[in-house]
Scaffold this active site. Structure first.
Site, PDB file in Angstrom:
ATOM      1  N   ASP A 175       8.215   8.696   5.655  1.00  0.00           N
ATOM      2  CA  ASP A 175       7.093   7.835   5.986  1.00  0.00           C
ATOM      3  C   ASP A 175       7.650   6.668   6.808  1.00  0.00           C
ATOM      4  O   ASP A 175       8.860   6.552   7.015  1.00  0.00           O
ATOM      5  CB  ASP A 175       6.360   7.369   4.732  1.00  0.00           C
ATOM      6  CG  ASP A 175       7.209   6.420   3.917  1.00  0.00           C
ATOM      7  OD1 ASP A 175       8.333   6.093   4.351  1.00  0.00           O
ATOM      8  OD2 ASP A 175       6.758   6.007   2.847  1.00  0.00           O
ATOM      9  N   ASP A 211       1.883  14.856  -0.326  1.00  0.00           N
ATOM     10  CA  ASP A 211       3.034  14.320  -1.058  1.00  0.00           C
ATOM     11  C   ASP A 211       2.470  13.418  -2.139  1.00  0.00           C
ATOM     12  O   ASP A 211       1.385  12.828  -1.963  1.00  0.00           O
ATOM     13  CB  ASP A 211       3.951  13.491  -0.156  1.00  0.00           C
ATOM     14  CG  ASP A 211       3.402  12.097   0.066  1.00  0.00           C
ATOM     15  OD1 ASP A 211       2.491  11.950   0.898  1.00  0.00           O
ATOM     16  OD2 ASP A 211       3.848  11.149  -0.617  1.00  0.00           O
TER      17      ASP A 211
END
Lengths: 376, 376
Positions: free
Chosen positions: A92, A271
């Site tokens: 991320d 996720d």
């Protein structure tokens, strides 16, 4: 071609596909276990790959930037080599952590200033340096730097925030084009669709991101406290606009139910820390329902953890033994529960894929949800 | 026959042997990883057996009596079934824990009264009920209930304590003969030689214990703060008296050096929390020397943890990665270090055994000690 859409469920939106990275291919829908500091908490990489069957994991730019730092990662030759994870990885952008974890954050046009949650040291994340950091980390998929407004943001804040996120996205792609991979394999960059729970903002955002040569698109800023129905509606709005020929990644989601509902609405990637975090707290998802292993009822239940489970721990260990370990504060409890839960999540998305390919997803989904959401 | 003495080192006292239990045979010298609450902290049973090669583990009667309790263990069919450990197990008697861990302990002729370190509840351990508890637990080897005087005890205390331990030993064997295994396999009972660091008391004790039909003998009350030389001298005194045809178990010892010195003096069995406890604190024993993984020097050392190590973690993970995990407080650090250290200890006693059988122990010992005791 990065992504191949293999099948869309008959009369529905659920999709089965496959994307290919420099570290191998991943079949979708897929769940990515969260490996914040380049470790999925409590699980050996060997067991993650071979026992749970994880095809791709996620790591956090914010954490890796602070520890061990990009210098160490570059010397190691990237995060795969550093952590000995040989399959695909995604990072991320750190945006969410700056807003949720760091102290004294301050957002300006330039980027986000924050103090490290570890030692209070001051840092600045910008769209440019977040791309640079992700180049140093070396994940196969990088995420754009976005502002993450709270789920309760009013329309005006949400609109202003989206405009900033869009300007940052342009800067991310400029920096992405200006730089290249340090380790000899391709790194994709996914934009993130924002817009809180305002359908028109979500639509605009989903249109805006398509101008960039992206291998996939993410949907961010959901599962941050809003009702699940709002989240599902936003997914529908966004997926109606996003192109079908690239994967869609719903960030930070969620429960098994959230995931199946999102798959039904055309999401391909997920996720969430839930399987590992809840596992560490003694909560198990299983093929028979949800287990709070601390419960007295398991004290002398010598049946296997999950008789139909796919992990080796499911048949090796009993509920009574795991309860004993949990009550006793033994770290083996967290290890067993984490591996079990991650294996369960990966089994679930694997079953979803099989049912999509067989055009049985619509019948299978309510049946499996009825089973796995029961409280045992 | 329980024990077979296979070889005694040429011109020395180091021994190679083999003992057989209802859960299989164990080759000596052997190290028993400590599984206090029926779990060797941080290690899956599968990895303990197949990766580290543990042939027998130890569990603590004190802990299992308090949690999960004998009722649960009996319903499970014994500790092997309860914990899914299929190889041999040994339980200590709880004597040492009553004296080192429990609160408000009070020793009388009857036994030891104590308050649980978990909830303060009051309990009484007697020679009789400790045998009963170990029957319920079901380990292959049970230990006699003894008083454990401090290493600084004066001669009078030591002598009085030994007399009490001897009377308790008689009561243990009466109860042992009066009861039988609950799970269909034999349970051996080992007496414990005490006597602090007084050679005449140690000798008397080593003579006294031989009147019982024991499959092996333990040496207790050492490595409790006395100089290592005193410990080695006591081992020599005791082993000169103990019969050669049964295994000798040095309880709670120790460093790799302690273990090799004791093997040289004719000890066959060991247990110690050191590999797991030190591992959790970031200290690794390795074939190249001792590693404090928190040290800055490992920050960018991307060499394998232990290039000649026998565990899968040794070649999978690097020093830099383990340092990162340790500094970041990640539980995977404890898992890697614990498995590594246990595998190292088992490799070390395995090497000792090979060298005893090859009559090269005397040359091998100083050479390996020079290597593995270096600080890296």
């Amino acid at each position: 071609m990065f992504f191949e859409l293999q099948h869309t469920a008959h009369g529905g939106k659920a999709r089965a596909g496959r994307f290919t990275t420099g570290h191998g291919a991943v079949e979708t829908p897929i769940f990515m276990p969260v490996g914040t500091a380049a470790t999925v908490k409590g699980i050996f990489h060997r067991d993650l790959a071979e026992d749970a069957g994880a095809g791709i994991i996620l790591a956090n730019t914010y954490h890796l930037y602070l520890r061990p730092g990009t210098g160490v990662l570059e010397e190691a030759g990237g995060v795969h080599r550093f952590s000995s994870w040989e399959r695909p990885m995604l990072t991320d952008s750190g945006g969410f952590q700056v807003f949720s974890l760091a102290d004294c954050r301050k957002i300006t046009e330039e980027g986000g200033r924050f103090a490290s949650h570890i030692d209070g040291s001051k840092h600045l994340f910008t769209p440019e340096n977040v791309i640079d950091t992700q180049r140093s980390i070396g994940a196969d998929i990088m995420m754009a730097f976005d502002e993450c407004p709270p789920g309760t943001a009013d329309r005006e804040y949400a609109a202003r925030s989206l405009e900033l996120t869009n300007r940052w996205l342009e800067r991310c792609f400029v920096q992405y084009e200006r730089t290249s991979s340090k380790y000899g394999y391709k790194q994709s960059l996914f934009p993130i669709v924002q817009g809180v729970t305002y359908p028109d903002l979500r639509e605009k955002s989903a249109e805006f991101v398509q101008q960039f040569p992206a291998d996939g698109f993410a949907i961010g800023g959901l599962a941050v406290g809003e009702p699940a129905e709002d989240m599902y509606r936003m997914i529908e709005v966004v997926n109606a606009v996003l192109p079908t020929d690239r994967p869609r990644y719903l960030m930070g989601v969620g429960t098994p139910e959230n995931i199946l509902e999102a798959i039904e609405r055309g999401v391909d990637m997920f996720d969430c820390v839930m399987p590992t975090r809840n596992g560490r707290n003694g909560m198990l998802f299983s093929t028979e329902g949800v287990i709070n292993i601390r419960n007295e009822k398991w004290r002398t239940d010598f049946s296997p953890l999950d008789p139909a489970g796919v992990s080796f721990v499911d048949k090796t260990y009993t509920k009574a033994y795991l309860r004993h370990l949990t009550i006793s504060g033994e770290m083996l409890a967290a290890q067993i529960a984490s591996l079990h839960n991650v294996a369960f999540y990966l089994w679930l998305v694997g079953e979803a894929r099989r049912n999509i390919l067989a055009d049985t997803f619509a019948e299978w989904k309510p049946r499996i949800l009825e089973k796995i959401t029961r409280r045992l």
